[in-house]
Design an enzyme around this catalytic site. Structure first.
Site, mmCIF file in Angstrom:
data_model
loop_
_atom_site.group_PDB
_atom_site.id
_atom_site.type_symbol
_atom_site.label_atom_id
_atom_site.label_comp_id
_atom_site.label_asym_id
_atom_site.label_seq_id
_atom_site.Cartn_x
_atom_site.Cartn_y
_atom_site.Cartn_z
ATOM 1 N N CYS A 95 76.172 -4.676 122.172
ATOM 2 C CA CYS A 95 75.594 -4.475 120.827
ATOM 3 C C CYS A 95 74.798 -5.677 120.343
ATOM 4 C CB CYS A 95 76.687 -4.133 119.837
ATOM 5 S SG CYS A 95 77.513 -2.598 120.277
ATOM 6 N N HIS A 234 73.561 -4.909 113.036
ATOM 7 C CA HIS A 234 73.970 -3.933 114.048
ATOM 8 C C HIS A 234 74.782 -2.834 113.368
ATOM 9 C CE1 HIS A 234 75.709 -1.872 117.294
ATOM 10 N NE2 HIS A 234 76.915 -2.391 117.124
ATOM 11 N N ASN A 264 76.471 4.534 116.300
ATOM 12 C CA ASN A 264 76.335 3.186 116.866
ATOM 13 C C ASN A 264 75.588 3.311 118.199
ATOM 14 O OD1 ASN A 264 76.719 0.806 118.287
ATOM 15 N ND2 ASN A 264 78.847 0.535 117.665
HETATM 16 N N1 ACO Z 1 89.789 11.106 114.104
HETATM 17 C C1 ACO Z 1 90.951 11.074 113.468
HETATM 18 N N2 ACO Z 1 91.830 10.054 113.564
HETATM 19 C C2 ACO Z 1 91.479 9.029 114.350
HETATM 20 C C3 ACO Z 1 90.241 8.994 115.055
HETATM 21 C C4 ACO Z 1 89.396 10.093 114.901
HETATM 22 N N3 ACO Z 1 88.183 10.168 115.512
HETATM 23 N N4 ACO Z 1 90.161 7.836 115.748
HETATM 24 C C5 ACO Z 1 91.285 7.161 115.479
HETATM 25 N N5 ACO Z 1 92.083 7.877 114.642
HETATM 26 C C6 ACO Z 1 93.375 7.519 114.085
HETATM 27 C C7 ACO Z 1 94.108 6.483 114.907
HETATM 28 O O1 ACO Z 1 94.821 7.090 115.955
HETATM 29 C C8 ACO Z 1 95.000 5.862 113.867
HETATM 30 O O2 ACO Z 1 96.110 6.698 113.688
HETATM 31 P P1 ACO Z 1 97.581 6.051 113.374
HETATM 32 O O3 ACO Z 1 97.404 5.298 112.089
HETATM 33 O O4 ACO Z 1 98.444 7.241 113.303
HETATM 34 O O5 ACO Z 1 97.863 5.137 114.531
HETATM 35 C C9 ACO Z 1 94.172 5.916 112.581
HETATM 36 O O6 ACO Z 1 93.161 6.913 112.817
HETATM 37 C C10 ACO Z 1 93.511 4.600 112.240
HETATM 38 O O7 ACO Z 1 92.873 4.089 113.430
HETATM 39 P P2 ACO Z 1 92.072 2.716 113.422
HETATM 40 O O8 ACO Z 1 91.523 2.468 114.773
HETATM 41 O O9 ACO Z 1 92.976 1.668 112.826
HETATM 42 O O10 ACO Z 1 90.907 3.090 112.382
HETATM 43 P P3 ACO Z 1 89.852 2.164 111.726
HETATM 44 O O11 ACO Z 1 89.853 2.375 110.271
HETATM 45 O O12 ACO Z 1 89.960 0.749 112.229
HETATM 46 O O13 ACO Z 1 88.494 2.792 112.282
HETATM 47 C C11 ACO Z 1 86.826 2.245 113.926
HETATM 48 C C12 ACO Z 1 88.220 2.827 113.669
HETATM 49 C C13 ACO Z 1 85.835 3.156 113.244
HETATM 50 C C14 ACO Z 1 86.545 2.214 115.408
HETATM 51 C C15 ACO Z 1 86.727 0.821 113.336
HETATM 52 O O14 ACO Z 1 87.863 0.079 113.712
HETATM 53 C C16 ACO Z 1 85.492 0.074 113.748
HETATM 54 O O15 ACO Z 1 84.384 0.404 113.368
HETATM 55 N N6 ACO Z 1 85.655 -1.033 114.516
HETATM 56 C C17 ACO Z 1 84.578 -1.945 114.861
HETATM 57 C C18 ACO Z 1 83.696 -1.383 115.934
HETATM 58 C C19 ACO Z 1 82.651 -2.443 116.303
HETATM 59 O O16 ACO Z 1 82.217 -3.235 115.505
HETATM 60 N N7 ACO Z 1 82.317 -2.494 117.569
HETATM 61 C C20 ACO Z 1 81.419 -3.555 118.023
HETATM 62 C C21 ACO Z 1 80.200 -3.047 118.546
HETATM 63 S S1 ACO Z 1 80.455 -1.767 119.691
HETATM 64 C C22 ACO Z 1 80.057 -2.411 121.239
HETATM 65 O O17 ACO Z 1 79.824 -3.572 121.416
HETATM 66 C C23 ACO Z 1 80.007 -1.443 122.362
#
Ligand code: ACO
Length: 315
Positions: A95, A234, A264
């Site tokens: 990214c 990003h 993304n």
């Molecule tokens: N639908 C429903 N529930 C889901 C989904 C989904 N698609 N995905 C995860 N959940 C659930 C999880 O299982 C978890 O359930 P639990 O509480 O029972 O364990 C709950 O939702 C919360 O999961 P988190 O992963 O803690 O959710 P979060 O609010 O952190 O959102 C996300 C996830 C969107 C991925 C976020 O963490 C994020 O954007 N992270 C940063 C990503 C990023 O910056 N990446 C860098 C660039 S990418 C690259 O370099 C390739």
């Protein structure tokens, strides 16, 4: 185009979860048989149409999803763009890849090795997604964007004023694709090449590092935060972008956000957001822009520039 509703019919997820947690409503996915070079060529062609340059001396392609493991995809892109035998190479910084490409362009031009460099960010990221993984499939999309940098003066519109890049390999496990890599193959493993991401930890690291590098890069060029017209970061998550704007002391409106439409798109994300900002009339000649990114590696960085006079693109 794949909507949240389409994903919700295939995975244990919902439009409500995806929208509130990420800001994404839809993402684009390549047609079967279409690959990264096809997207990169299209973006490169449009950039050439909009640019005021006679020749291009280098092609730098930032991608996580090259057409093949070997050779690099950039030479094919350069050839299909009719750029002759110019040097062309891929950059793998996920990214942050576009910013790494921008730094290469800056180094080549300021070192008098090139007059004009095309930097493309292109991804067929859908090819790395496990169709059954609800934690990654809603997040990522495919796309490409291209920017041409040329030699110029630092006081003209379009000047790229500073770029800072970083990495921390101790965080390599945050986001990774193990299958298909040499370590897995040398161990006799043939895992599928799917991405896995520790989302929550990445979220925290992303805001921390992007805030720090953005402030330092602005400081380097002597811009105060309230002088910045646009934060074109990003597009990993709308909450990250809004939180970053808040941490920096920028109004939410300063953040250019197109993640709703494209998801993304990794290395393609910043050039796609720049294009979106121009097409929607927000970004215009002379505007001050800061572009931070954080991604797998971990890699991160920020670049600052003023927007150039692109008459055809703004028409
Ligand atoms: N639908 C429903 N529930 C889901 C989904 C989904 N698609 N995905 C995860 N959940 C659930 C999880 O299982 C978890 O359930 P639990 O509480 O029972 O364990 C709950 O939702 C919360 O999961 P988190 O992963 O803690 O959710 P979060 O609010 O952190 O959102 C996300 C996830 C969107 C991925 C976020 O963490 C994020 O954007 N992270 C940063 C990503 C990023 O910056 N990446 C860098 C660039 S990418 C690259 O370099 C390739």
């Amino acid at each position: 185009m794949v909507s949240n509703a389409m994903l919700a019919s295939q995975l244990d997820t919902s439009d409500e979860w995806i929208t509130t947690r990420t800001g994404i409503s839809q993402r684009h996915v390549v047609d079967p048989g279409t690959s990264t070079s096809d997207l990169a060529v299209e973006a490169g062609r449009r950039a050439i149409d909009n640019a005021d340059v006679e020749t291009i001396d280098y092609v730098v392609l930032a991608t996580t999803t090259p057409d093949r493991i070997c050779p690099a995809t950039a030479p094919e892109v350069a050839s299909r763009l009719g750029l002759g035998h110019v040097p062309a190479f891929d950059i793998s910084a996920v990214c942050s890849g576009f910013l790494y490409g921008v730094q290469m362009a800056r180094a080549l031009i300021s070192g008098n090795l090139a007059r004009a460099v095309m930097v493309i960010g292109a991804e067929s990221f859908s090819t790395l997604l496990d169709p059954c993984d609800r934690t990654t499939r809603p997040i990522f999309g495919d796309g490409a964007g291209a920017v041409i940098f040329r030699a110029g003066r630092s006081d003209e519109c379009g000047a790229l004023l500073a770029v800072n890049l970083h990495s921390d390999g101790a965080l390599a496990d945050l986001i990774a694709v193990d299958g298909g890599g040499a370590r897995a193959r040398s161990a006799g493993r043939h895992d599928p090449a799917y991405i896995r991401m520790r989302g929550r930890s990445t979220f925290i690291q992303a805001i921390k590092h992007m805030e720090e590098v953005t402030l330092r890069t602005l400081d380097e060029v002597g811009w105060k935060v309230d002088e910045v017209d646009h934060l074109v970061g990003h597009q990993a998550n709308q909450r990250i972008l809004l939180s970053l704007a808040k941490h920096l002391g920028l109004p939410e409106e300063a953040a250019v956000i197109n993640i709703r439409e494209v998801g993304n798109t990794a290395a393609a994300s910043i050039p796609l957001a720049l294009d979106y900002g121009v097409r929607t009339g927000r970004i215009a000649r002379g505007h001050k822009i800061v572009m931070p990114a954080f991604g797998a590696g971990a890699t991160w960085g920020a670049a600052v520039l003023t927007w150039p006079d692109l008459k055809r693109a703004e028409a």
